[in-house]
Design a protein around this motif. Structure first.
Motif: not given
Length: 225
Positions: A178-181, A188-197, A209-215
């Motif tokens: 994800q990135a903020g702009t 770009w920063v790797t999202n470290t949240a747990t992935i469910t499969d 979030t209130n601000s834009a996020q690009f994934i």
């Protein structure tokens, strides 16, 4: 033992799949038929792969081949395959040619790149040669392409949460970033949240979030043609 009446011109690459032998090079005929840079020997005779390769009416050649099942990947010095635009790399699916993205550009000689080596490993195709970009991205003389369809990322918001999901099949090694702009330079920063499969889809739930996020989903090290 000869393979029919042979090929009339230079052969630069060979690949074998089952009982079929594929030959690439700077030739226009094989076994007396027009083939334009690439041909197949099935044990009994030579045949063309469509109309072969071309380069604006001048010399064209295939310098590298890789085969996986009925798919044949060809690299070399050409700008069309089967009459369709294909910049120095193309795929034959058993019945027709298609380009691999926008192909290669640049190289030691301005406007004249070429692919000299191809190797397959699973869903990855590696290409080496004289080029500066692959698929419009910097790739100095070597690049890797992911041959499967890039997975689609689904985004669904529910209240203060956002669920991100994508297919489970053929997505090993992909990272969620994800990135903020998107204004350069993009961080770009790797999202470290747990992935469910669940066996069908992989998913991650994050806070809205209130601000834009690009994934994006990205396969680290991947250079697409």
């Amino acid at each position: 033992m000869a393979l029919g009446s042979g090929i009339h011109g230079e052969v630069d690459a060979l690949a074998v799949s089952g009982g079929d032998v594929y030959a690439g090079g700077g030739f226009t005929t094989a076994g007396g038929i027009e083939v334009n840079g690439i041909a197949k020997w099935n044990g009994n005779g030579w045949s063309a792969l469509g109309s072969g390769m071309g380069m604006g009416g001048s010399y064209a050649g295939v310098h590298a081949l890789a085969v996986s099942g009925s798919n044949v990947y060809a690299g070399g010095y050409f700008t069309n395959a089967g009459g369709s635009a294909a910049n120095y790399i193309a795929k034959w699916n058993g019945s027709s040619w298609s380009a691999l993205g926008s192909g290669m550009r640049g190289g030691s000689f301005p406007g004249s790149p070429s692919v000299y080596a191809l190797a397959l490993s699973g869903s990855d195709l590696y290409a080496g040669g004289d080029f500066a970009t692959a698929g419009g991205k910097p790739a100095a003389y070597i690049a890797r392409a992911y041959l499967l369809t890039v997975p689609a990322l689904s985004v669904r918001r529910s209240g203060a949460q956002v669920m991100l999901s994508w297919p489970s099949v053929d997505t090993a090694g992909f990272a969620l970033e994800q990135a903020g702009t998107l204004a350069p330079p993009v961080s770009w920063v790797t999202n470290t949240a747990t992935i469910t499969d669940d066996g069908t889809n992989k998913s991650v739930t994050v806070l809205a979030t209130n601000s834009a996020q690009f994934i994006r989903l990205r396969r680290p090290g991947h250079r697409s043609f």
